[in-house]
Design an enzyme around this catalytic site. Structure first.
Site, PDB file in Angstrom:
ATOM      1  CB  SER A 146      68.527  13.409  19.987  1.00  0.00           C
ATOM      2  OG  SER A 146      68.557  14.876  20.208  1.00  0.00           O
TER       3      SER A 146
ATOM      4  CB  ALA B 135      73.933  11.155  13.535  1.00  0.00           C
TER       5      ALA B 135
ATOM      6  CB  SER C  41      70.621  20.328  13.219  1.00  0.00           C
ATOM      7  OG  SER C  41      71.553  21.276  13.576  1.00  0.00           O
TER       8      SER C  41
ATOM      9  CD  GLN D 295      63.596  25.251   5.034  1.00  0.00           C
ATOM     10  OE1 GLN D 295      64.020  24.794   3.769  1.00  0.00           O
ATOM     11  NE2 GLN D 295      63.606  26.096   5.636  1.00  0.00           N
TER      12      GLN D 295
ATOM     13  N   GLY E  21      66.112  17.264   1.791  1.00  0.00           N
ATOM     14  CA  GLY E  21      65.692  15.983   2.269  1.00  0.00           C
ATOM     15  C   GLY E  21      67.194  15.162   1.955  1.00  0.00           C
TER      16      GLY E  21
ATOM     17  CD  GLU F 190      68.210  19.891  -1.759  1.00  0.00           C
ATOM     18  OE1 GLU F 190      69.457  20.925  -1.284  1.00  0.00           O
ATOM     19  OE2 GLU F 190      67.627  18.964  -1.394  1.00  0.00           O
TER      20      GLU F 190
ATOM     21  CG  ASP G 154      78.230  21.621  23.277  1.00  0.00           C
ATOM     22  OD1 ASP G 154      78.511  22.534  23.409  1.00  0.00           O
ATOM     23  OD2 ASP G 154      77.054  21.413  23.890  1.00  0.00           O
TER      24      ASP G 154
ATOM     25  CG  HIS H  56      71.086  27.544   2.279  1.00  0.00           C
ATOM     26  ND1 HIS H  56      70.905  27.482   1.961  1.00  0.00           N
ATOM     27  CD2 HIS H  56      71.093  26.650   2.362  1.00  0.00           C
ATOM     28  CE1 HIS H  56      69.839  27.437   1.310  1.00  0.00           C
ATOM     29  NE2 HIS H  56      70.357  26.004   2.028  1.00  0.00           N
TER      30      HIS H  56
ATOM     31  NE  ARG I  38      73.840  24.358   0.199  1.00  0.00           N
ATOM     32  CZ  ARG I  38      73.467  23.259   0.479  1.00  0.00           C
ATOM     33  NH1 ARG I  38      74.073  22.821   1.932  1.00  0.00           N
ATOM     34  NH2 ARG I  38      72.113  22.628   0.745  1.00  0.00           N
TER      35      ARG I  38
ATOM     36  CG  HIS J 296      73.131  25.481   5.900  1.00  0.00           C
ATOM     37  ND1 HIS J 296      71.921  24.630   6.719  1.00  0.00           N
ATOM     38  CD2 HIS J 296      73.212  23.869   5.411  1.00  0.00           C
ATOM     39  CE1 HIS J 296      71.581  23.990   5.841  1.00  0.00           C
ATOM     40  NE2 HIS J 296      72.488  23.243   5.572  1.00  0.00           N
TER      41      HIS J 296
ATOM     42  CD  GLU K 109      76.821  20.101  11.314  1.00  0.00           C
ATOM     43  OE1 GLU K 109      75.073  20.503  11.250  1.00  0.00           O
ATOM     44  OE2 GLU K 109      76.858  21.397  10.977  1.00  0.00           O
TER      45      GLU K 109
ATOM     46  NE  ARG L 207      76.365  19.480   4.452  1.00  0.00           N
ATOM     47  CZ  ARG L 207      74.832  19.626   3.820  1.00  0.00           C
ATOM     48  NH1 ARG L 207      74.212  18.828   3.209  1.00  0.00           N
ATOM     49  NH2 ARG L 207      74.486  21.006   4.777  1.00  0.00           N
TER      50      ARG L 207
ATOM     51  CB  SER M 179      74.128  16.855   6.053  1.00  0.00           C
ATOM     52  OG  SER M 179      72.669  17.478   6.322  1.00  0.00           O
TER      53      SER M 179
HETATM   54  C1  SIN Z   1      68.222  22.294   1.373  1.00  0.00           C
HETATM   55  O1  SIN Z   1      67.505  22.353   1.896  1.00  0.00           O
HETATM   56  O2  SIN Z   1      68.772  23.587   0.816  1.00  0.00           O
HETATM   57  C2  SIN Z   1      69.627  22.435   2.744  1.00  0.00           C
HETATM   58  C3  SIN Z   1      69.744  20.625   2.285  1.00  0.00           C
HETATM   59  C4  SIN Z   1      71.027  21.047   3.062  1.00  0.00           C
HETATM   60  O3  SIN Z   1      71.391  21.233   3.273  1.00  0.00           O
HETATM   61  O4  SIN Z   1      71.720  19.121   2.477  1.00  0.00           O
END
Ligand code: SIN
Length: 514
Positions: free
Chosen positions: A14, A17, A45, A50, A52, A123, A216, A237, A282, A337, A361, A372, A377
């Site tokens: 849920s 996606a 998830s 966070q 965006g 980011e 799963d 992360h 990352r 992450h 995911e 990524r 995501s």
């Molecule tokens: C984050 O807010 O740092 C994560 C964003 C993400 O994983 O795309």
């Protein structure tokens, strides 16, 4: 045939996606069932996202180029084009027009056909500001209206606290799944099944995923014979506050706004690792943070260059809940992450099995390759969810023989599952983490094979949700270790180091607490 349910489209999971698949299938006139283990929105998830959701704005070529570059050119260019092509429209249609998500605004230009003025964020590895967000708690501001919208939809039934244990399949076609709810097992037949089960956080000791992220969907698909690829690309992360044993993510958006990383000696170190410093890809930042923590004892995210309290009130609250004095720097470490690989799918989310789809995911669309790009995501989940849901609608339901699952002695497997999970996480942490070598991967495989054998023996005689979660985790862990061992190219999240010179058997010995 015993009691069973029927639905045109069965969506398992849920997050964004799964919900996008349900929405698209219902728009096609399908009757949809969403089965989710979650009992609260926080169980998905997507709720935790966070930073965006990135969109193409008016420069899709640059967005594509950034995704490919972050992946070290391992992403599939066709999949990236599909993502970018649908990005603006999917966000406009679902998030703005249908759900009325209130992204932060500040007078900037809006995406095509929208009249909002958005505060686009940036980011790591994005070459421009293109991320729509709500503070640094974007996920819940999308997830809750999406769930509410579908719960009110006449053609969609959301069944929470409901796990899918096994797919019902016959000769390369999937016909539904056996669902468990409140200890009861019930075959649910569907014209098509969409896997949207999220990530694999439970396979590692520290993760940004919610509990229950046991892989799963990947495991059920693999057991049914579907292709599963790129499993070695597990993204860590770099900035997760892990100090009090209950980790929380400190969004990359904070570094995007100017926060810097300092080691235990107070030195800013990221320029020693990459010219883009804190906004390097990352995987580079995650390994640098680990190296500096090992060498100097800690790494702190110094938020003094920005108005942290003004810009990230949600994170300030989180720090206070966890007794972290953010003004002195937030202690951070890498944590698992996101799984970039998963069940292989085409541009409509179709797997290698007929009538089986995978999105979000748990799917490998090819968009992420070996690494990524941040804030893609939610977008991938939305775009592939819509594509898969539309394609999944309109197929006939066939009721065939379902696998028989035995219900016996659920107490013992609960304890058994706890112990085995503990062992599995230690192996993944020590041998299949941020850095790997061939010997360690071999050791991981032999421990995981043994563990899977023990779990398989139990599942032949007992059935409980936690036992099936353990089985999923052990299958998924083994797939990660095996595909990591098979890939000799060190790239992105799959970082190979020289085999340790001492060679010897480093299989983790049982500890007193094992
Ligand atoms: C984050 O807010 O740092 C994560 C964003 C993400 O994983 O795309």
């Amino acid at each position: 045939m015993t009691d069973h349910n029927e639905t045109d489209v069965l969506v398992i999971g849920s997050g964004i996606a799964g919900l996008a698949s349900a929405l698209a299938a219902a728009r096609e006139g399908a009757d949809v069932t969403v089965a989710t283990k979650a009992t609260r929105p926080e169980g998905a998830s997507s709720w935790w996202a966070q930073g965006g959701i990135a969109i193409a704005r008016d420069d899709p070529e640059q967005f594509e180029a950034d995704i490919l570059e972050a992946s070290s050119d391992t992403a599939d260019p066709d999949a990236v084009s599909a993502l970018v092509e649908d990005a603006n429209e999917a966000v406009e249609d679902v998030l703005l027009s249908t759900l009325d998500v209130s992204f932060d605004t500040d007078g900037e230009a809006a995406p095509e056909s929208s009249d909002g003025d958005f505060d686009f964020g940036r980011e790591a590895a994005h070459s421009e500001d293109r991320i729509l967000h709500v503070d640094a708690s974007t996920g819940r501001h999308i997830h809750i209206p999406f769930l509410n919208y579908l719960e009110d939809h006449d053609d969609v039934t959301v069944r929470d606290d409901t796990a899918a244990l096994e797919l019902i399949r016959h000769e390369g076609r999937v016909h539904g799944a056996v669902l468990e709810s409140g200890g009861d097992f019930e075959p649910t037949y569907a014209g098509a099944v969409v896997l949207a089960t999220g990530g694999i956080g439970d396979l590692y000791p520290h993760s940004t995923n919610p509990a229950g992220s046991t892989g799963d969907g990947v495991a059920m698909a693999a057991l049914a014979g579907a292709d599963v690829t790129d499993m070695e690309y597990v993204q860590f992360h770099p900035t997760v506050c892990v100090d009090d044993g209950s980790p929380f993510l400190v969004s990359e958006a904070v570094r995007g706004e100017g926060a810097v990383l300092r080691n235990g000696d107070g030195e800013r170190f990221m320029f020693d690792y990459h010219e883009d410093a804190e906004l390097a890809p990352r995987d580079v930042v995650a390994r640098a943070v680990k190296t500096e923590r090992d060498a100097t004892g800690e790494v702190l995210l110094d938020v003094s260059p920005l108005d942290f309290a003004g810009e990230f009130p949600g994170l300030v609250e989180k720090c206070e809940d966890h007794d972290v004095d953010w003004a002195d720097g937030i202690p951070v470490a890498p944590a698992e992450h996101f799984l970039c690989g998963g069940v292989s799918v085409d541009e409509h989310g179709r797997t290698s099995l007929d009538r089986l789809y995978a999105v979000g995911e748990c799917a490998r669309t090819g968009v992420h390759g070996a690494n990524r790009l941040a804030s893609t995501s939610l977008l991938e989940g939305l775009v592939w969810g819509l594509r898969a849901g539309e394609d999944a609608a309109g197929k006939e339901i066939d009721v065939i023989e379902a696998p028989e699952l035995l219900e016996r002695d659920p107490e013992l497997p609960e304890r058994f599952a706890e112990e085995k999970f503990h062992r599995l996480r230690r192996v993944m942490d020590e041998y299949v983490g941020l850095e790997r070598d061939a010997d360690d991967l071999g050791r991981a495989m032999s421990v995981l094979r043994r563990l899977k054998g023990e779990v398989d023996a139990y599942t032949r005689t007992r059935t409980s949700r936690s036992l099936y979660e353990l089985r999923a985790a052990s299958i998924t862990a083994l797939l990660i270790a095996r595909q990591a061992a098979e890939n000799e190219e060190s790239v992105g999240c799959h970082h190979l180091v020289e085999t340790s010179p001492d060679g010897g058997d480093r299989t983790p010995e049982p500890r007193a607490d094992d």
